[in-house]
Design a protein around this motif. Structure first.
Motif, PDB file in Angstrom:
ATOM      1  N   ASP A  60       0.760  -1.166   0.133  1.00 49.92           N
ATOM      2  CA  ASP A  60      -0.139  -0.124  -0.182  1.00 49.92           C
ATOM      3  C   ASP A  60       1.028   1.205  -0.038  1.00 49.92           C
ATOM      4  O   ASP A  60       1.447   1.618   0.945  1.00 49.92           O
ATOM      5  N   SER A  63      -1.754   4.035   2.170  1.00 52.09           N
ATOM      6  CA  SER A  63      -2.760   3.457   3.413  1.00 52.09           C
ATOM      7  C   SER A  63      -3.897   2.697   2.425  1.00 52.09           C
ATOM      8  O   SER A  63      -4.258   3.076   1.394  1.00 52.09           O
ATOM      9  N   PRO A  64      -4.415   1.563   3.169  1.00 52.96           N
ATOM     10  CA  PRO A  64      -5.645   0.769   2.429  1.00 52.96           C
ATOM     11  C   PRO A  64      -6.873   1.837   1.977  1.00 52.96           C
ATOM     12  O   PRO A  64      -7.104   2.595   2.589  1.00 52.96           O
ATOM     13  N   TRP A 347      -6.704   2.643  -5.987  1.00 55.68           N
ATOM     14  CA  TRP A 347      -6.123   2.193  -4.499  1.00 55.68           C
ATOM     15  C   TRP A 347      -5.668   0.749  -4.263  1.00 55.68           C
ATOM     16  O   TRP A 347      -5.440   0.351  -3.410  1.00 55.68           O
ATOM     17  N   HIS A 348      -5.780   0.047  -5.331  1.00 52.18           N
ATOM     18  CA  HIS A 348      -5.519  -1.405  -5.004  1.00 52.18           C
ATOM     19  C   HIS A 348      -4.025  -1.530  -4.992  1.00 52.18           C
ATOM     20  O   HIS A 348      -3.035  -0.811  -5.435  1.00 52.18           O
ATOM     21  N   PRO A 349      -3.694  -2.694  -3.830  1.00 52.17           N
ATOM     22  CA  PRO A 349      -2.222  -2.577  -3.665  1.00 52.17           C
ATOM     23  C   PRO A 349      -1.509  -3.295  -4.748  1.00 52.17           C
ATOM     24  O   PRO A 349      -2.049  -3.669  -5.667  1.00 52.17           O
ATOM     25  N   ARG A 379       1.195  -8.152   3.058  1.00 49.95           N
ATOM     26  CA  ARG A 379       0.788  -6.912   2.744  1.00 49.95           C
ATOM     27  C   ARG A 379       1.158  -5.746   3.535  1.00 49.95           C
ATOM     28  O   ARG A 379       1.030  -5.907   4.663  1.00 49.95           O
TER      29      ARG A 379
ATOM     30  N   LEU B 377      -7.685  -8.774   1.411  1.00 50.19           N
ATOM     31  CA  LEU B 377      -7.723  -7.450   2.081  1.00 50.19           C
ATOM     32  C   LEU B 377      -6.715  -7.729   3.200  1.00 50.19           C
ATOM     33  O   LEU B 377      -6.306  -6.866   3.663  1.00 50.19           O
ATOM     34  N   ILE B 380      -6.108  -6.084   8.725  1.00 48.33           N
ATOM     35  CA  ILE B 380      -6.194  -4.825   8.685  1.00 48.33           C
ATOM     36  C   ILE B 380      -6.685  -4.049   9.802  1.00 48.33           C
ATOM     37  O   ILE B 380      -7.468  -4.634  10.160  1.00 48.33           O
ATOM     38  N   ASP B 384      -9.483   1.177   8.737  1.00 51.63           N
ATOM     39  CA  ASP B 384      -9.157   1.241   7.107  1.00 51.63           C
ATOM     40  C   ASP B 384     -10.303   0.790   6.356  1.00 51.63           C
ATOM     41  O   ASP B 384     -10.530   0.913   5.210  1.00 51.63           O
ATOM     42  N   LEU B 388     -11.491   2.094   2.520  1.00 52.76           N
ATOM     43  CA  LEU B 388     -11.571   1.076   1.355  1.00 52.76           C
ATOM     44  C   LEU B 388     -13.119   1.245   0.742  1.00 52.76           C
ATOM     45  O   LEU B 388     -13.372   0.978  -0.330  1.00 52.76           O
TER      46      LEU B 388
END
Lengths: 401, 401
Positions: A60, A63-64, A347-349, A379, B377, B380, B384, B388
């Motif tokens: 990330d 941030s997520p 926003w996707h990792p 992650r 995901l 987390i 968050d 998201l």
């Protein structure tokens, strides 16, 4: 993330080399028919081999859930917390054309634009005038005189320019004059902090004179300024990591970013083959190499899934040139995701591949979003990449007693 | 987590809708015989379908190993760091009965209790007197006069009431008078900060008079006060996310929490079917919906594994009503885990399901703790979830240049 000051305390010089290959906008979303992302669709035998021998994960950048701009995404890759170190658009644009900003300068990103008889914006990019015209108009605007300060109007490309105010007591706490929409007049410059009132006045005087000078120059008959900013106070990568870092990139913004953190910048107009040739040439003089591949992001932004696949395949087929150098650590990742489906940053990792002799094995047998999801790195925030690269290059000593 | 101020800068209004379905105490522990948790035991075809089409993960409401109260758990779900924003029990209880607290009010949760001849507590809940009796006694206590301040004694349910002091220079830094055990006398009110000394004196005077008034009212012959608190200074969800949020809940505390963060509260005494009917009715007027299902937690607290399974199954079978509305983003999660095995809230991470058009696929084929463990995901912080959800609803612009 671990504070930079702690890294500085434990980093050390060694002969090992780190290559960070950044495929801009690398992460994607699956095509509805095949169920595969751009990276998963691309045939990437060399990346897959690296993934198999190395370790994978997802990052990330901020941030997520947060979609990063290019500046934030890159700062994170270089180990700087993008929530702490913020870079204004003006600074980024100006650094990118190789202009040396001073700490007291205020910079903004400028657009030539079109306004109608009532002064309302009809085109925020002045029909994308050609770069020669941009150079000519910047010269005209550069002749404007403001009391007590120097001003620079620097052409970038097409309708884009950088605007720099140089002098004493200048402040960047200013609103954009670019309303980011058509049908309204450009905003006047307004200070958001009391100390910037004088600077706002200077800018409004500049805009007034610019409007008069450009009046007969339809479609480029007005200007918009945004992202007023000063150089951030950022420690260099040599200070923190004790590296001698080099950047190999095509596009101005990325070269500017690399300069900002103290890299020596090698410029090229060529593709990945050309970039890797430069890498070979300068390989002995540096120990960290940031290589930037822009076109995956451009294809994603255009919503062109197939083109993004091809860019990734081109990078893969050029890899032997990199592998032949046998760097101790290879990082392959992106500064953010740009799924063709979304036609923009997302926003996707971001997929991350780390290859070194010292990786603990994981289950990733190929370089793909799904393999990275169950990769051994898990992650992680993108700011953890540099400490991991440094560790794998055996360039970090123990933390604490 | 990203600071709320940063989210405020990048959030934007759009037509898309977010539904957050909170199954209170959702997470569980496996039954010794079957090896399956409550959620894994429940037949949940609709939740499994959502998990398959969406993306799953596990959340920590506060931090790994920390068991959250309902207030902390919910604040995290709404995106507020529960370590930064703390809500006292008194405030929560008082908001929950629809009473409008002022910023300067001090509120406490009150219990009618039973004391013996020596003044020692024999029942902390006064035999759970009925609510009519509670109302009658609150009226009596409400007639007590204290110098310079107003006081309110508000009935809640059975033995429970809210106590509010209203006036100038009131402070909430006070110990509980409820010792949370029997066989001892209620504690006197003591200030934990010098500024609250005057307030402590007022409360001791109130308790003295209350004891006299209640003397003949066995079993409700004394009171206990705890959770003295003031309204926290918390920005609303409309400020941060630019949402028009609605809450659909049965229990006072959750309605109070929702009010605190600026939601419009829709109340019902019915179950999930009734809640989803309300959702349908108010669907056009809001863009964020928090739906609270209490009974999974109650069953968990009672140690009733089977009943918790049934509550989850009831939620699942009601889901078509929700799915028919086709919200752009659906979140299903809990505010914490309440394993029936532990008969209480626990620290175990909470299953999370996020459904939207923009989810990257993962391997979760059902909604369960074990599927969430390898979900896309990852694990987390619960804070968050809102970023998201906002990202997946395309309600966040880029961060940084």
């Amino acid at each position: 993330m671990i504070p930079l000051e702690e890294i500085r305390q434990i980093s050390m010089v060694s002969l090992s080399k780190i290559v960070m290959l950044v495929i801009d906008g690398l992460g994607g979303l699956p095509d509805a028919k095949t169920g595969k992302t751009e990276l998963e669709t691309a045939k990437t035998p060399y990346l897959d081999l690296l993934a198999k021998q190395g370790i994978c994960g997802l990052t990330d950048p901020v941030s997520p859930g947060i979609t990063p701009g290019s500046g934030s995404g890159h700062l994170a890759l270089f180990g700087y917390d993008p929530l702490k170190f913020t870079i204004g658009r003006g600074v980024l644009e100006t650094l990118g054309i190789g202009f040396e900003l001073k700490k007291s300068d205020v910079a903004a990103r400028g657009n030539f634009c079109t306004v109608d008889d009532k002064g309302l914006i009809t085109d925020r990019r002045a029909g994308r005038i050609n770069t020669d015209k941009c150079i000519e108009l910047c010269k005209l605007l550069g002749q404007i005189k403001l009391e007590g300060v120097e001003l620079l109007v620097l052409p970038v490309k097409e309708h884009r320019f950088s605007f720099v105010l140089r002098g004493k007591e200048l402040h960047a706490e200013l609103n954009d004059t670019d309303p980011q929409k058509i049908g309204v007049a450009p905003y006047p410059s307004k200070n958001t902090k009391a100390t910037a009132k004088h600077t706002a006045g200077l800018i409004n005087e500049f805009i007034k004179q610019a409007k008069r000078i450009l009046a007969g120059n339809h479609p480029a008959n007005m200007i918009l300024l945004r992202g007023f900013s000063k150089l951030p106070d950022i420690p260099s990568m040599s200070e923190i990591y004790k590296l001698t870092p080099a950047a190999i990139a095509v596009y101005p913004m990325y070269k500017g970013l690399a300069k900002l953190v103290g890299m020596e910048v090698f410029s090229t107009d060529g593709g990945i083959q050309e970039e890797l040739k430069i890498l070979t040439d300068c390989y002995n003089k540096h120990d960290f190499f940031y290589i930037h591949v822009k076109h995956a992001d451009s294809a994603g932004e255009d919503g062109d899934f197939e083109r993004k696949v091809k860019v990734i395949e081109q990078v893969d087929s050029a890899l032997p040139q990199l592998l032949n150098l046998k760097p101790e650590v290879i990082i392959v990742t992106g500064d953010h995701s740009t799924p063709a489906m979304l036609k923009g940053h997302s926003w996707h990792p971001v997929p991350l591949l780390l290859y070194s002799q010292w990786c603990r094995p994981d289950n990733a047998k190929e370089f793909s979003e799904s393999a990275c999801l169950s990769g051994g790195l898990g992650r992680i925030p993108a700011t953890d990449i540099m400490p991991l690269a440094m560790a794998n290059a055996l360039k970090l000593t123990k933390f604490g007693a």
